[in-house]
Design a protein around this motif. Structure first.
Motif, short mmCIF file in Angstrom:
data_model
loop_
_atom_site.label_atom_id
_atom_site.label_comp_id
_atom_site.label_asym_id
_atom_site.label_seq_id
_atom_site.Cartn_x
_atom_site.Cartn_y
_atom_site.Cartn_z
N TYR A 37 24.74 41.61 67.03
CA TYR A 37 25.25 42.57 66.05
C TYR A 37 26.76 42.73 66.10
O TYR A 37 27.35 43.27 65.16
CB TYR A 37 24.59 43.94 66.25
N ALA A 38 27.38 42.32 67.19
CA ALA A 38 28.82 42.58 67.31
C ALA A 38 29.51 41.45 68.05
O ALA A 38 28.96 40.86 68.99
CB ALA A 38 29.05 43.90 68.03
N VAL A 39 30.75 41.18 67.63
CA VAL A 39 31.63 40.25 68.35
C VAL A 39 33.05 40.76 68.13
O VAL A 39 33.43 41.10 67.02
CB VAL A 39 31.45 38.79 67.85
N VAL A 40 33.82 40.87 69.23
CA VAL A 40 35.16 41.48 69.15
C VAL A 40 36.12 40.79 70.10
O VAL A 40 35.83 40.64 71.29
CB VAL A 40 35.13 43.00 69.52
N PHE A 41 37.28 40.38 69.58
CA PHE A 41 38.37 39.89 70.42
C PHE A 41 39.09 41.07 71.07
O PHE A 41 39.10 42.18 70.52
CB PHE A 41 39.40 39.11 69.58
N THR A 54 30.44 39.88 73.07
CA THR A 54 29.35 39.98 72.08
C THR A 54 28.34 41.03 72.55
O THR A 54 28.24 41.34 73.74
CB THR A 54 28.60 38.65 71.91
N ALA A 55 27.58 41.55 71.58
CA ALA A 55 26.53 42.53 71.88
C ALA A 55 25.28 42.16 71.09
O ALA A 55 25.35 41.89 69.89
CB ALA A 55 26.99 43.94 71.51
N GLY A 56 24.15 42.17 71.79
CA GLY A 56 22.86 41.91 71.14
C GLY A 56 21.73 42.05 72.14
O GLY A 56 21.89 41.69 73.30
N GLY A 57 20.61 42.59 71.70
CA GLY A 57 19.54 42.90 72.64
C GLY A 57 20.07 43.86 73.69
O GLY A 57 20.87 44.74 73.38
N TYR A 87 24.28 47.59 69.45
CA TYR A 87 24.72 47.34 68.07
C TYR A 87 26.22 47.17 67.98
O TYR A 87 26.73 46.66 66.98
CB TYR A 87 24.35 48.52 67.16
N THR A 88 26.94 47.65 68.99
CA THR A 88 28.39 47.72 68.85
C THR A 88 29.06 47.62 70.22
O THR A 88 28.48 48.01 71.24
CB THR A 88 28.81 49.03 68.15
N VAL A 89 30.28 47.09 70.23
CA VAL A 89 31.03 46.97 71.47
C VAL A 89 32.52 47.04 71.13
O VAL A 89 32.94 46.63 70.05
CB VAL A 89 30.66 45.65 72.20
N GLN A 342 28.59 40.26 62.08
CA GLN A 342 29.99 40.64 62.26
C GLN A 342 30.81 39.38 62.49
O GLN A 342 30.34 38.40 63.06
CB GLN A 342 30.17 41.60 63.43
N THR A 343 32.07 39.45 62.03
CA THR A 343 33.03 38.39 62.34
C THR A 343 34.07 38.97 63.29
O THR A 343 34.20 40.19 63.42
CB THR A 343 33.75 37.90 61.08
#
Length: 369
Positions: A37-41, A54-57, A87-89, A342-343
């Protein structure tokens, strides 16, 4: 409630790509079976600009983007609760500059992970339902805001574990809050949006003493005099359906609903009448096949471009500096067919990552001519 200004036609971007820039797939990783659900630099610390999370499960995973297009796994955290679904990070920082990662999801608990020590620094408990988004204050990266299904937004100090302010009540959201974002230069201001179709702008200015107190509080965090803030300074209705992503763009706001477009609009607040004002929609960025909720866009550090995925696995890269809007490029690959939740754009926009419903991470890199 803000009024939409009529007579000012917003400019709609063309879906014909300018191809000013082109990107190619350099990597694809199958992280697991669970949706990502999430990926963040990391934009907070120049030592770690190539690092993303990344975030998932029930998993949070840190990676490094290598210069040759490779991706190396750095560390992974699996929550002790198998039923957790993150869902989020967001990246954050301790007061000594040590990198933190804050993650939340279906259980409503925010786990703050100390990356250097690979330990849980704090678990932030308070939300009564799932957490849909976490964002970090870039000028004070110990502060994070969280958007929740419980109809509230909370401000936390991740260093001390204190819940400082709760934004909910009479003037607050009436349904799940889906997205939040701090203003880039006004430290007191943030925006929130959600399923009630509104976008609200909040001010923390008159409660800033509570923020300062959160840094020096030595007693039990549960005894902190957390303050309720019931009224935003502005409420806008520029969408007619769920609003699942909002980001500041200077003093403008970029927001998207489930109607296949991102809007760029200007909130015009009335100085002496809190809550009132007008919303002027300036530009529209079409995003075909994105009429489901929980699809989030991202920008590079300079806010010069925006990347958003859709439910067919395609990515649209929009130029934010042009008027009317210009589509830089559309990215597609015959094996990328799944919803992109998410990008993440790298600091300079040269790398775009996509976190997908099928548990894959895609990496695209700009083609240097």
């Amino acid at each position: 409630m803000s009024k939409i200004v009529l007579g000012n036609e917003s400019l709609v971007g063309s879906l014909t790509p300018s191809n000013k820039k082109s990107y190619k797939v350099t990597n694809r990783i199958q992280e697991g079976k669970k949706p990502l659900y999430a990926v963040v630099f990391n934009f907070l610390d120049s030592r770690f600009f190539s690092v993303f999370v990344t975030a998932g499960g029930n998993k949070i995973t840190l990676y490094n983007c290598l210069e040759d297009g490779g991706i190396s796994a750095l560390q992974s955290y699996a929550d002790e609760d198998k039923e957790e679904s993150f869902y989020t990070v967001s990246w954050a920082c301790g007061v000594r500059g040590n990198p933190f990662v804050a993650a939340g999801g279906v259980k409503g608990i925010i786990r703050v992970i100390d990356v250097n020590n690979e330990t849980i620094h704090k678990s932030l408990v308070g939300h009564g339902d799932s957490v849909n988004e976490i964002r970090t204050q870039p000028m004070k990266p110990q502060l994070v805001i969280t958007a929740s299904k419980d109809e509230s937004v909370r401000l936390w100090n991740v260093e001390t574990g204190i819940c400082i302010l709760i934004f909910a009540g009479a003037g607050g959201h009436r349904y799940e809050v889906l997205s939040v974002d701090f203003h880039p230069t006004e430290i007191f201001r943030f925006a929130s949006c959600g399923m009630d179709t509104t976008i609200k702008i909040w001010s923390m200015k008159e409660f800033w003493t509570y923020v300062e107190k959160s840094y020096t509080w030595t007693d039990d965090p549960s005894k902190f005099p957390t303050k309720f803030v019931q009224f935003p300074v502005f409420t806008a209705s520029v969408h007619t359906n769920y609003v699942d992503c909002n980001r500041w763009f200077g003093d403008f706001i970029l927001s998207k609903s489930v109607d296949n477009e991102i809007l760029c609009w200007e909130p015009q607040l009335k100085e002496n009448s809190p809550g009132e004002g007008t919303s002027d929609v300036l530009q529209r960025y079409p995003v075909p096949m994105s009429d489901i909720w929980f699809i989030k866009f991202s920008c590079d550090f300079q806010l010069s471009s925006l990347a958003i995925g859709n439910q067919e696995g395609k990515i649209f890269v929009w130029d934010l500096k042009s008027c009317p809007p210009v589509l830089i490029t559309k990215l597609s690959h015959n094996q990328s067919k799944c919803v992109i939740r998410q990008t993440a754009m790298s600091v300079d926009g040269s790398t775009i990552l996509a976190a997908c419903e099928d548990g894959t991470i895609w990496r695209w890199d700009v083609v240097t001519k």
